[in-house]
Design a protein around this motif. Structure first.
Motif, short mmCIF file in Angstrom:
data_model
loop_
_atom_site.label_atom_id
_atom_site.label_comp_id
_atom_site.label_asym_id
_atom_site.label_seq_id
_atom_site.Cartn_x
_atom_site.Cartn_y
_atom_site.Cartn_z
N GLY A 240 1.00 -1.01 -0.33
CA GLY A 240 0.03 0.04 0.36
C GLY A 240 0.72 0.98 0.15
O GLY A 240 0.21 2.34 -0.07
N GLN A 241 2.31 1.40 -0.27
CA GLN A 241 3.08 2.50 -0.14
C GLN A 241 3.70 2.92 -1.39
O GLN A 241 3.63 1.74 -2.30
N HIS B 46 0.38 6.55 2.78
CA HIS B 46 1.38 5.87 1.55
C HIS B 46 2.07 6.29 1.35
O HIS B 46 2.89 5.77 0.53
#
Length: 197
Positions: free
Chosen positions: A18-19, A76
């Motif tokens: 999710g980054q 994020h």
């Protein structure tokens, strides 16, 4: 527009789920930015520890450590291969006398911010009370003159403008934890929030 700020990592295995990797260093702060002069910096220790105070001069007399590691924000973004210098948390803790039963620490900051850590997450070799970023004095917007850096957890745990360590016999939520963030915040397990949102 976002393509200017984010890039594909050279090694995707370094980036948690999710980054997105950025070359920038976004500034995210709740509330006003405290302005603390170096000669006014003081780390107070209390709770389940003998009370103590460490001034800026005390910290500068301690051995200084430099580490390079990746940092990950709950919003994020990830920034890879960042270099920090400061006093390692284990080095500071050699001068702190804990009382029986201490299991957690509440980190306090100038301006009133707090965040919680289990002792095993706090007393790690890579954690720093950092005053230098990429060879320069840490900018005030990024927590200067002194911030905590806990690279294995989401960056809200790396409290800016650190002012105190309150040792506890239980886990207790800090500012963002009371407002829905996860009590621990492991980026590799996506421990972003405490609720089902």
């Amino acid at each position: 527009m976002l393509g200017r700020f984010f890039k594909k990592p050279a090694d995707p295995s370094k980036v948690p789920p999710g980054q997105t990797v950025t070359d920038r260093f976004p500034v995210l702060t709740y509330g006003p930015t405290p302005r603390v002069e170096k000669n006014a910096v003081e780390i107070r220790v209390w709770g389940l520890a003998e009370e103590a105070r460490f001034t800026w001069e005390d910290l500068m007399r301690m051995p200084q450590t430099t580490h390079t590691y990746d940092i990950h924000c709950v919003t994020h973004w990830s920034k890879l291969d960042t270099t920090w210098t400061g006093v390692s948390v284990p080095e500071l803790m050699r001068r702190v006398r804990l009382k029986p039963g201490a299991t957690h620490v509440m980190i306090h900051s100038y301006g009133g911010y707090t965040t919680n850590l289990a002792l095993e997450d706090f007393v790690r070799d890579l954690n720093l009370l950092a005053h230098t970023f990429e060879g320069q004095d840490l900018e005030v917007d990024h927590g200067g003159p002194l911030r905590l850096v806990v690279p294995h957890l989401y960056f809200w745990k790396s409290a800016k403008w650190i002012s105190g360590l309150e040792f506890l016999d239980h886990d207790e939520p800090g500012f963002w934890e009371r407002n829905g963030y996860h009590m621990r915040g492991d980026p590799h397990n996506e421990e972003r929030y405490s609720g089902p949102w």
